[in-house]
Design a protein around this motif. Structure first.
Motif, PDB file in Angstrom:
ATOM      1  N   LEU A 141      38.788  28.113  50.835  1.00 62.22           N
ATOM      2  CA  LEU A 141      39.179  29.183  49.913  1.00 62.22           C
ATOM      3  C   LEU A 141      37.994  29.910  49.292  1.00 62.22           C
ATOM      4  N   ILE A 142      36.792  29.376  49.433  1.00 63.00           N
ATOM      5  CA  ILE A 142      35.621  29.982  48.789  1.00 63.00           C
ATOM      6  C   ILE A 142      35.419  31.440  49.199  1.00 63.00           C
ATOM      7  N   PRO A 143      35.410  31.795  50.516  1.00 61.45           N
ATOM      8  CA  PRO A 143      35.211  33.204  50.865  1.00 61.45           C
ATOM      9  C   PRO A 143      36.332  34.098  50.359  1.00 61.45           C
ATOM     10  N   VAL A 144      37.557  33.562  50.286  1.00 58.63           N
ATOM     11  CA  VAL A 144      38.684  34.347  49.770  1.00 58.63           C
ATOM     12  C   VAL A 144      38.481  34.620  48.281  1.00 58.63           C
ATOM     13  N   ALA A 145      38.092  33.586  47.539  1.00 59.47           N
ATOM     14  CA  ALA A 145      37.859  33.746  46.104  1.00 59.47           C
ATOM     15  C   ALA A 145      36.734  34.745  45.840  1.00 59.47           C
ATOM     16  N   ASN A 146      35.675  34.684  46.630  1.00 63.39           N
ATOM     17  CA  ASN A 146      34.564  35.622  46.466  1.00 63.39           C
ATOM     18  C   ASN A 146      35.013  37.056  46.712  1.00 63.39           C
ATOM     19  N   ALA A 147      35.856  37.247  47.725  1.00 65.18           N
ATOM     20  CA  ALA A 147      36.345  38.593  48.038  1.00 65.18           C
ATOM     21  C   ALA A 147      37.219  39.121  46.909  1.00 65.18           C
ATOM     22  N   VAL A 148      38.110  38.275  46.398  1.00 62.32           N
ATOM     23  CA  VAL A 148      38.984  38.696  45.297  1.00 62.32           C
ATOM     24  C   VAL A 148      38.159  39.058  44.073  1.00 62.32           C
ATOM     25  N   ASN A 149      37.171  38.248  43.758  1.00 55.80           N
ATOM     26  CA  ASN A 149      36.325  38.508  42.587  1.00 55.80           C
ATOM     27  C   ASN A 149      35.543  39.815  42.725  1.00 55.80           C
ATOM     28  N   GLU A 150      35.257  40.200  43.954  1.00 59.63           N
ATOM     29  CA  GLU A 150      34.540  41.456  44.189  1.00 59.63           C
ATOM     30  C   GLU A 150      35.461  42.667  44.070  1.00 59.63           C
ATOM     31  N   VAL A 151      36.700  42.536  44.505  1.00 55.17           N
ATOM     32  CA  VAL A 151      37.607  43.683  44.568  1.00 55.17           C
ATOM     33  C   VAL A 151      38.348  43.910  43.256  1.00 55.17           C
ATOM     34  N   VAL A 152      38.680  42.849  42.527  1.00 57.71           N
ATOM     35  CA  VAL A 152      39.469  42.993  41.295  1.00 57.71           C
ATOM     36  C   VAL A 152      38.827  43.939  40.284  1.00 57.71           C
ATOM     37  N   PRO A 153      37.518  43.841  39.989  1.00 58.52           N
ATOM     38  CA  PRO A 153      36.932  44.789  39.031  1.00 58.52           C
ATOM     39  C   PRO A 153      37.046  46.247  39.497  1.00 58.52           C
ATOM     40  N   ILE A 154      36.909  46.455  40.797  1.00 63.57           N
ATOM     41  CA  ILE A 154      37.045  47.821  41.330  1.00 63.57           C
ATOM     42  C   ILE A 154      38.469  48.316  41.099  1.00 63.57           C
ATOM     43  N   PHE A 155      39.446  47.459  41.399  1.00 63.97           N
ATOM     44  CA  PHE A 155      40.843  47.848  41.210  1.00 63.97           C
ATOM     45  C   PHE A 155      41.124  48.174  39.748  1.00 63.97           C
ATOM     46  N   ASN A 156      40.665  47.313  38.833  1.00 59.69           N
ATOM     47  CA  ASN A 156      40.921  47.530  37.406  1.00 59.69           C
ATOM     48  C   ASN A 156      40.367  48.868  36.937  1.00 59.69           C
ATOM     49  N   GLU A 157      39.178  49.189  37.403  1.00 57.67           N
ATOM     50  CA  GLU A 157      38.552  50.450  37.009  1.00 57.67           C
ATOM     51  C   GLU A 157      39.341  51.644  37.536  1.00 57.67           C
ATOM     52  N   VAL A 158      39.725  51.577  38.825  1.00 61.91           N
ATOM     53  CA  VAL A 158      40.469  52.681  39.426  1.00 61.91           C
ATOM     54  C   VAL A 158      41.836  52.834  38.762  1.00 61.91           C
ATOM     55  N   TYR A 159      42.493  51.720  38.482  1.00 58.31           N
ATOM     56  CA  TYR A 159      43.819  51.767  37.873  1.00 58.31           C
ATOM     57  C   TYR A 159      43.756  52.405  36.478  1.00 58.31           C
ATOM     58  N   GLU A 160      42.738  52.046  35.705  1.00 65.45           N
ATOM     59  CA  GLU A 160      42.586  52.611  34.359  1.00 65.45           C
ATOM     60  C   GLU A 160      42.378  54.120  34.423  1.00 65.45           C
ATOM     61  N   ILE A 161      41.567  54.565  35.376  1.00 68.53           N
ATOM     62  CA  ILE A 161      41.320  56.004  35.518  1.00 68.53           C
ATOM     63  C   ILE A 161      42.599  56.723  35.953  1.00 68.53           C
ATOM     64  N   ALA A 162      43.296  56.119  36.916  1.00 67.81           N
ATOM     65  CA  ALA A 162      44.539  56.720  37.401  1.00 67.81           C
ATOM     66  C   ALA A 162      45.556  56.826  36.279  1.00 67.81           C
ATOM     67  N   GLU A 163      45.644  55.791  35.454  1.00 67.87           N
ATOM     68  CA  GLU A 163      46.600  55.806  34.341  1.00 67.87           C
ATOM     69  C   GLU A 163      46.210  56.843  33.296  1.00 67.87           C
ATOM     70  N   ALA A 164      44.917  56.915  33.005  1.00 63.81           N
ATOM     71  CA  ALA A 164      44.438  57.862  31.992  1.00 63.81           C
ATOM     72  C   ALA A 164      44.655  59.308  32.429  1.00 63.81           C
ATOM     73  N   ASN A 165      44.513  59.561  33.713  1.00 57.83           N
ATOM     74  CA  ASN A 165      44.638  60.932  34.219  1.00 57.83           C
ATOM     75  C   ASN A 165      46.038  61.254  34.740  1.00 57.83           C
ATOM     76  N   GLY A 166      46.984  60.360  34.477  1.00 58.86           N
ATOM     77  CA  GLY A 166      48.373  60.653  34.815  1.00 58.86           C
ATOM     78  C   GLY A 166      48.751  60.471  36.267  1.00 58.86           C
TER      79      GLY A 166
END
Length: 231
Positions: A141-166
């Motif tokens: 599971l180590i490579p899977v966990a590393n991948a998730v940890n890398e992508v989650v911050p990107i998703f959170n940032e994009v989601y916040e921008i998308a929500e803010a801009n409607g």
């Protein structure tokens, strides 16, 4: 496993005999009047030692990882052990155990077990999970966990921008973000609470790579939602 211990002892004795025997035999005279030559015995010994070493490693993994509970694996390792046992007995001094054997063909016959043992080694490297399946391990599971940890911050940032801009009002954008969120949420849940959710995954490196592929997709969405949504 009694057979494993017996073979391990046999192998140690063979190696000891080989060490004490020195270099190549001085001649190829038969050990007995009708028995194999010293060269034939040496060839069989070398092949046996190679296969017995691998067998012992696999047998250890079979026991430690619980694969004796798997009927097919237990039968496979037992069959190979039954073949090696008389050879080990013969090499430690009782050549009658191989009466009638073709000593010229025997080394190659022994080495034919190497691919089978290598396949078994790969199979039993993970703990047995029943029904022939290996359980999900932390190491896998180590490579899977590393991948998730890398992508989650990107998703959170994009989601916040998308929500803010409607942009969550845009059906396509909302669907894309929900799909990514669902994948990440499910994987995070498996990693932190219930690894059995991933028990059907056969290639964890491939899963990790597929998660990492979400990053470029999120970057495309980030560019789209960087300005206010106009409908």
């Amino acid at each position: 496993m009694k057979k494993f211990l017996a073979l391990l002892l046999t192998m140690m004795m063979v190696l000891s005999l080989a060490a004490c025997g020195g270099d190549e035999p001085e001649d190829s005279a038969p050990v007995s009047e009708d028995g194999p030559t010293s060269e034939q015995i040496q060839a069989v010994t070398e092949a046996y030692n190679q296969v017995a070493t691998l067998y012992n490693e696999v047998a250890t993994a079979v026991n430690e990882n619980g694969w004796m509970a798997d009927e097919q694996t237990a039968a496979d390792i037992q069959a190979i052990g039954d073949t090696l046992e008389p050879v080990g007995t013969a090499l430690t001094g009782d050549l009658s155990a191989l009466d009638g054997a073709d000593f010229d063909a025997l080394p190659d016959a022994l080495l034919e077990y190497v691919p089978d043992l290598e396949a078994l080694a790969e199979k039993v490297a993970e703990p047995y999970g029943g029904e022939g399946e290996a359980v999900v391990t932390d190491e896998a599971l180590i490579p899977v966990a590393n991948a998730v940890n890398e992508v989650v911050p990107i998703f959170n940032e994009v989601y916040e921008i998308a929500e803010a801009n409607g942009w969550l009002e845009d059906e396509q954008t909302a669907t894309e973000l929900q799909t990514v969120m669902g994948t990440l949420t499910f994987t995070q849940s498996a990693l932190t609470d219930d690894p059995s959710k991933l028990e059907n995954v056969t290639d964890f490196d491939a899963l990790a790579n597929s998660i990492l592929q979400l990053a470029p997709a999120l970057e495309e969405i980030a560019e789209r939602v960087s300005v206010p949504y106009e409908g």
